[in-house]
Design an enzyme around this catalytic site. Structure first.
Site, PDB file in Angstrom:
ATOM      1  N   PHE A 150      42.838  63.730  50.283  1.00  0.00           N
ATOM      2  CA  PHE A 150      42.054  63.453  48.951  1.00  0.00           C
ATOM      3  C   PHE A 150      40.490  64.032  49.163  1.00  0.00           C
ATOM      4  O   PHE A 150      39.871  64.184  48.436  1.00  0.00           O
ATOM      5  CB  PHE A 150      41.846  61.782  48.722  1.00  0.00           C
ATOM      6  N   LYS A 174      51.474  70.020  47.508  1.00  0.00           N
ATOM      7  CA  LYS A 174      51.454  68.554  46.885  1.00  0.00           C
ATOM      8  C   LYS A 174      50.121  68.023  47.311  1.00  0.00           C
ATOM      9  O   LYS A 174      49.845  67.721  48.212  1.00  0.00           O
ATOM     10  CB  LYS A 174      52.608  67.856  47.798  1.00  0.00           C
ATOM     11  N   GLU A 177      47.420  62.402  45.638  1.00  0.00           N
ATOM     12  CA  GLU A 177      47.529  61.683  44.544  1.00  0.00           C
ATOM     13  C   GLU A 177      46.357  60.953  43.856  1.00  0.00           C
ATOM     14  O   GLU A 177      46.209  60.632  42.891  1.00  0.00           O
ATOM     15  CB  GLU A 177      48.682  60.649  44.410  1.00  0.00           C
ATOM     16  N   SER A 227      45.973  62.137  57.458  1.00  0.00           N
ATOM     17  CA  SER A 227      45.501  61.009  58.680  1.00  0.00           C
ATOM     18  C   SER A 227      46.583  61.283  59.778  1.00  0.00           C
ATOM     19  O   SER A 227      47.423  61.921  59.626  1.00  0.00           O
ATOM     20  CB  SER A 227      45.746  59.750  57.958  1.00  0.00           C
ATOM     21  N   CYS A 282      36.686  65.047  57.749  1.00  0.00           N
ATOM     22  CA  CYS A 282      37.251  64.912  58.994  1.00  0.00           C
ATOM     23  C   CYS A 282      36.158  65.591  60.062  1.00  0.00           C
ATOM     24  O   CYS A 282      36.443  65.372  61.379  1.00  0.00           O
ATOM     25  CB  CYS A 282      38.461  65.810  59.132  1.00  0.00           C
ATOM     26  N   GLU A 383      39.351  55.597  63.337  1.00  0.00           N
ATOM     27  CA  GLU A 383      38.864  56.419  62.312  1.00  0.00           C
ATOM     28  C   GLU A 383      38.314  55.429  61.392  1.00  0.00           C
ATOM     29  O   GLU A 383      39.137  54.858  60.863  1.00  0.00           O
ATOM     30  CB  GLU A 383      39.513  57.659  61.859  1.00  0.00           C
TER      31      GLU A 383
END
Ligand code: NAD
Length: 498
Positions: A150, A174, A177, A227, A282, A383
């Site tokens: 995301f 993909k 979402e 992740s 990240c 994290e």
């Protein structure tokens, strides 16, 4: 009724048929802004079929012509960059200038992909044996899929599909979402740039869509960013199904501040890298490693700046930090701050109770700063992916290096120092994929490559740059001899060149 985000299959916006939908929020208001269709296995299979059908013709299209599509795509992204940035801010929440910067970094990978005729040049060696020549070429892998997170809804998809498609592959994206709209706009722009139908498909969805991409024999390669837990699953499942997989994953990036560092610059670096994009990067710095006697001065300077961070909706031109992506994620980040207090770290700045007038239901949290964090604490080990910076105090350079190297993650790191010796030793000895020297967020430019080590990546290729070209192509090597030079008789021993 809110609008829905559906799929882009075979060059057309395609209505979702599964009857399953996810919520896409405006993170600043907390409202559901639209619904995203969650694809069924059949819908994903239709996208794979479209990509397979488009593959032979696109793979045979000369690289120069594919590059021309990329040049046009680059131009269209430039024209629409403000629109793309606005979509990112609307669904992700990050501040507009930051969203624009992330689109720019994605655009730079498209610029790199425009050079594909040069990048695909092969090798040729004349006379590897008498009258024998050898040459190597790189051919497309086939149908490729990208599964993206995301936090960079324009940049990360561009990291993948611009290079994959320039190399002659077809692609199924993909996207996350949580913020799917930017990917749909990119697909429209690539079509407008001249990409034939089926070259880029976008399927929205969740685990069902991902699992179909991982197991369907029509997909040859998978590029994942997200992740670590999901990345490891994607890597193992994709490889288990005979696909080439790269998975770039989670992080806990340390910035080492040496006693001889320019403290103002180090503090500025920590503020931007720790709290920019609300820590949802990240490559965010989430651990400041204060070496020797730098710690007190560092925390003294950081504290007021963290308290004064301007937190506001991403559309506010004064905002330095926007909201988090969802309420669920906000609760997770808050939970980590609670945990840090329970674990005995010093919470120097507590942003947990921040409320913005007029945006009371938005997913906002203020900047948080912990001091005296220890390596045995979960807030150090895991994290958090929010605006929470942990200061760990260590006595000397050797202890700082050991700390960095012992962490499970190895995405990025940086050192702030005026000592060339410390900087060089750190760069040489640290067990990390990307290193900054007096640079807080060392994200490599498009013509280098991006990739972490240890639990920050699975697979053996970085993303974009030449690593991207290698990942999205297969090497083929020819050895050729023409009849005039043909040796006589069969040879039954291992051929050696004489
Ligand atoms: P995520 O792992 O939750 O989701 C990533 C993608 O995987 C999404 O498309 C999602 O739909 C899909 N997914 C989620 N759960 C799944 C499951 N159980 N099975 C199959 N697919 C699943 O990650 P996120 O929260 O969207 O993004 C944040 C994470 O991404 C952070 O850990 C961050 O460090 C990482 N990240 C890494 C890089 C990098 O280059 N190393 C870059 C950006 C983000």
């Amino acid at each position: 009724m809110v609008a829905t985000v559906d799929h882009f299959i075979n060059g057309q916006m395609t209505k979702g048929q599964s009857g399953r939908f996810g919520d896409v929020f405006n993170p600043a208001t907390g409202e559901v802004a639209r619904k995203v269709a969650l694809a069924s296995a059949d819908e994903v299979s239709a996208a794979i079929e479209s990509a397979r059908t488009a593959l032979p013709k696109w793979a045979e299209t000369p690289p120069l012509q594919r590059a021309r599509v990329m040049f046009k795509f680059k131009e269209l992204i430039e024209t629409h960059i403000d629109e793309l940035a606005a979509i990112v801010t609307d669904e992700h929440g990050k501040v507009l200038s930051d969203a624009r910067g992330s689109c720019q970094r994605g655009l730079e990978v498209v610029e790199f992909a425009c050079g594909i005729p040069h990048l695909l040049r092969g090798d040729y060696t004349e006379n590897v044996g008498r009258g024998v020549d050898s040459y190597s070429v790189r051919q497309p892998v086939g149908v490729c899929a990208g599964i993206t997170p995301f936090n960079f809804p324009v940049m990360v998809p561009l990291w993948m599909f611009s290079i994959a498609i320039a190399c002659g592959n077809t692609f199924i994206l993909k996207p996350s979402e949580k913020d799917p709209s930017a990917a749909m706009r990119l697909a429209e722009l690539l079509k407008e740039a001249g990409a034939p139908d089926g070259v880029l498909n976008v399927v929205n969805g969740d685990k069902e869509a991902v699992d179909t991409l991982l197991t369907n024999p029509g997909v040859n390669a998978i590029s994942f960013v997200g992740s670590t837990a999901v990345g490891e699953y994607v890597y193992k499942t994709g490889c288990g199904n005979g696909k080439r997989v790269q998975a770039l994953c989670g992080a806990k990036n340390h910035m080492v501040v040496m006693p001889d560092a320019d403290l103002d610059k180090a503090v500025d670096g920590l503020m931007g890298a720790g709290y920019g994009s609300a820590g949802e990067r990240c490559m965010a710095i989430s651990v400041a490693v204060a070496v020797g006697d730098s710690a007190d001065a560092l925390v003294d300077r950081l504290g007021p700046k963290v308290r004064e961070l301007k937190v506001a909706p991403g559309t506010d031109s004064e905002a330095e930090m926007g909201p988090l992506i969802t309420r669920e994620h906000l609760n997770k980040v808050r939970g980590y701050v609670d945990l840090g207090v329970d674990e005995g770290a010093d919470l120097v700045v507590d942003g947990r109770d921040l409320k913005l007038q007029g945006y009371e239901d938005g997913f906002f949290i203020g900047g948080c700063l912990f001091d005296h964090v220890r390596p045995d604490m979960r807030i150090y080990q895991e994290e958090i992916f929010g605006p929470v910076l942990s200061v760990v105090r260590v006595p000397d350079f050797a202890a700082a290096l050991e700390l960095v190297n012992n962490h499970q993650y190895g995405n990025g790191t940086s050192i702030f120092t005026n000592s060339g010796d410390a900087a060089r030793t750190f760069a040489n000895k640290c067990n990390i994929g990307m290193v900054g020297i007096n640079v807080p967020i060392p994200v490599p430019m498009a013509f280098h490559s991006f990739g972490g080590w240890k639990n920050s990546a699975f697979g053996d290729h970085g993303i974009y740059g030449m690593e991207g070209v290698r990942f999205f192509t297969k090497l083929k090597t020819m050895t050729s001899r023409w009849p005039t030079t043909m040796a006589e008789g069969a040879q039954f021993t291992m051929p050696v060149m004489r």
